[in-house]
Design an enzyme around this catalytic site. Structure first.
Site, PDB file in Angstrom:
ATOM      1  N   CYS A 380       0.833  -1.196   0.000  1.00 19.36           N
ATOM      2  CA  CYS A 380       0.000   0.000   0.000  1.00 19.36           C
ATOM      3  C   CYS A 380       0.875   1.257   0.000  1.00 19.36           C
ATOM      4  CB  CYS A 380      -0.983  -0.053   1.162  1.00 19.36           C
ATOM      5  SG  CYS A 380      -2.474   0.887   0.818  1.00 19.36           S
ATOM      6  N   HIS A 519      -3.541  -5.292   0.659  1.00 25.41           N
ATOM      7  CA  HIS A 519      -2.940  -5.811   1.902  1.00 25.41           C
ATOM      8  C   HIS A 519      -2.965  -7.344   1.920  1.00 25.41           C
ATOM      9  CE1 HIS A 519      -2.466  -1.953   3.963  1.00 25.41           C
ATOM     10  NE2 HIS A 519      -3.522  -1.591   3.265  1.00 25.41           N
ATOM     11  N   GLU A 521      -1.275  -9.294   3.612  1.00 20.19           N
ATOM     12  CA  GLU A 521      -1.067  -9.840   4.962  1.00 20.19           C
ATOM     13  C   GLU A 521      -2.378 -10.216   5.637  1.00 20.19           C
ATOM     14  OE1 GLU A 521      -0.772  -6.688   4.074  1.00 20.19           O
ATOM     15  OE2 GLU A 521      -1.286  -5.280   5.685  1.00 20.19           O
TER      16      GLU A 521
END
Ligand code: GLN
Length: 547
Positions: A380, A519, A521
């Site tokens: 990001c 994202h 993650e």
């Protein structure tokens, strides 16, 4: 109709309620049940989206675009069940719904009160999707006795009272402090906390006691007697080396059995825990280690990048290495050359973030990674900074910057390589934004598809050219710089399906250099590491063999 497990905490905060809930969810799944986990937060923000990571840790984003508590991240990582917007609620959200209804006239002239109007709204929230799952685990944020939490405690009391017997149980987490002078575990705070809970009409069925030492049998009996729970429902919770030991550790001390007993489920299905054994084995017995520098701005607070820390661990599970992540404050690299700090790392990750502070340092760190050919992952803001770096130092656009930090209108000297998105497509709607919009819930949020270029590194990593990832951003790489940047070796290898929004950039002529606007993650799990994290950590392993 789901069975409900309400999880509350007492004595002190940060006892690991979220983790205990997530581990219990995983254990019930291991016994063949379906689960859904929910978080009820007493604070008055409508959601944590507008809170600083320093206040509240990371904001976890769901596929359907809700900005939620980081505990939902634990829930997903342990159960693999994708959280939804309806799995997270705060007092702020409840009150704003109640007040909206009041303004609309829905209450037909009644006086609006905490009981029943606020508690009814909380109960309606608990009820959502009850028919879809075997167990609904609902965690109440904060500790018993907090003023703000009272409506939630009252609502779960009523909820359980209104259901048939045996459909709801209460699990309470407490702390047994150890007094080293007398070498004793103290049960009094636990007794008081349970007393507090019982005074508002809730009797716990299971007590999870955080402790640094095993609880002597005599103390178990005492807790059971004074807190009115069965001795085998007094569950010791000792500190663990890795959070991923929690399902096995809780199973060993009988948590899932105590929960099923409390529901009167006999005989209980036997659990299959092989996946967790494999994960824990990979964490405890790695074949080596790699060092990853995470260069960001919220580095003092571990929880600010919770999912990134976990996703790196998952990448390590995949390659059977220990990932030693170190958090470095990017502001330092605004004043100092990053090289002495970053040499010796096998990979550099720049995570998401907001605001200008520290961003020039991130740009310098991205440059170091590119020039020194160190594996680089930009997430990001970390992608946006990598693009600015390439624009300035590869494409010669010296004044490249982001509209997040520069005034949007009129600065002739500034090239908005990163611009404020004014519209984008979501399904078959066009979403429009203006810079005067409210800050809350107005970013491009949640799951969006992206199309990956055939033959790109990311297409190879994902093993497909169609992906869906979670987003949380207001700014975006400006398409008009694409040709210039690609001519200098920064490939735009992932785009929104309409081709308007760059989603991924990579440098093909670099060992591993990938920036993503989303994202990854948030979707990584220990038993299913995210492909980008698995590949990034593997690249770091290869880099470590070179040095
Ligand atoms: N601040 C940037 C934006 O809004 C990046 C956001 C992020 O890193 N999550 O686009």
């Amino acid at each position: 109709m789901a069975r409900y497990i309400f999880i509350t905490g007492g004595v002190v905060s940060s006892l690991g309620k979220g983790l205990a809930s997530a581990a219990l969810g995983a254990l019930l799944q291991a016994r063949g049940y379906t689960v859904r986990l929910r978080k009820l937060d007493p604070y008055l923000n409508v959601d944590p989206g507008t809170m600083s990571p320093f206040e509240h840790g990371e904001v976890f984003v769901t596929d359907d675009g809700a900005e939620t508590d980081l505990d939902l991240g634990h829930y997903e990582r342990f159960t693999g069940v994708a959280a939804r917007a309806t799995d997270s609620v705060s007092s702020g959200r409840i009150y704003s719904t109640v007040l909206e209804k009041e303004r609309r006239g829905d209450y037909l002239g009644k006086t609006i009160q905490v009981i029943p109007h606020v508690t009814d709204e909380i109960k309606a929230f608990l009820e959502i999707g009850a028919g879809e799952t075997d167990f609904m685990l609902c965690e109440i944020g904060g500790t018993v006795g907090d003023i703000e939490g009272l409506p939630f405690f009252e609502a779960i009391r009523q909820f359980a009272q209104e259901r048939p017997r045996g459909q709801c149980i209460f699990m309470h987490l407490t702390l047994l402090p150890y007094v080293s002078a007398s070498r004793e575990l103290k049960t009094k705070p636990t007794q008081h906390s349970v007393k507090e809970l019982r005074s508002i009409g809730i009797a716990p069925d299971v007590l999870v006691c955080r402790t640094e030492h095993p609880i002597p049998e005599k103390e178990v009996q005492k807790i059971a007697l004074f807190c009115n729970v069965r001795p085998d429902a007094v569950i010791p919770a000792m500190d663990l080396k890795s959070i991923y030991e929690a399902p096995l550790a809780y199973h060993e001390v009988g948590l899932d059995q105590a929960v099923l007993d409390a529901f009167g489920i006999h005989p209980a299905p036997r659990p299959t825990l092989d996946t967790w054994r494999e994960v824990v084995d990979a964490i405890h017995n790695p074949d080596g280690s790699v060092r990853i520098a995470v260069v960001g701005k919220y580095t003092q607070l571990e929880d600010a990048y919770k999912s990134i820390a976990e996703a790196l661990t998952h990448g390590g599970v995949h390659s059977r290495v220990k990932v030693e992540a170190e958090w470095l404050d990017s502001e330092v690299f605004e004043r100092e050359n990053p090289a002495p700090y970053l040499e010796g790392f096998n990979g550099i990750l720049i995570p998401g973030g907001f605001g200008e502070r520290g961003t020039e340092g991130m740009i310098n760190a991205a440059r170091f990674a590119r020039e020194r050919r160190v594996p680089y992952m930009g997430i990001c803001l970390g992608m946006q900074m990598a693009v600015i770096e390439a624009a300035r130092n590869l494409a010669g656009i010296n004044s490249a910057g982001s509209e997040e930090f520069n005034h949007e209108a009129g600065d002739a000297k500034f090239e908005p390589v990163i611009y404020h998105m004014k519209e984008w497509v979501e399904g078959n709607r066009t979403i429009k934004r203006h810079h005067t919009d409210h800050k809350g819930g107005t970013m491009r949020l949640g799951a969006y598809n992206a199309t990956l270029a055939e033959g790109s590194r990311v297409a190879e990593i994902y093993g497909t050219t169609a992906i869906s990832e979670r987003h949380r951003h207001r700014y975006e790489v400006a398409l008009q710089y694409k040709d210039k940047l690609e001519a200098q070796g920064l490939r735009f290898s992932g785009m929104s399906p309409d081709g308007k929004l760059p989603e991924i950039v990579e440098i093909p002529d670099h060992p591993w250099y990938v920036g993503v606007q989303f994202h990854p993650e948030l979707k990584s799990k220990p038993f299913e590491p995210h492909p980008l994290f698995a590949s990034f950590v593997q690249a770091a392993v290869e880099q470590s063999r070179l040095v």
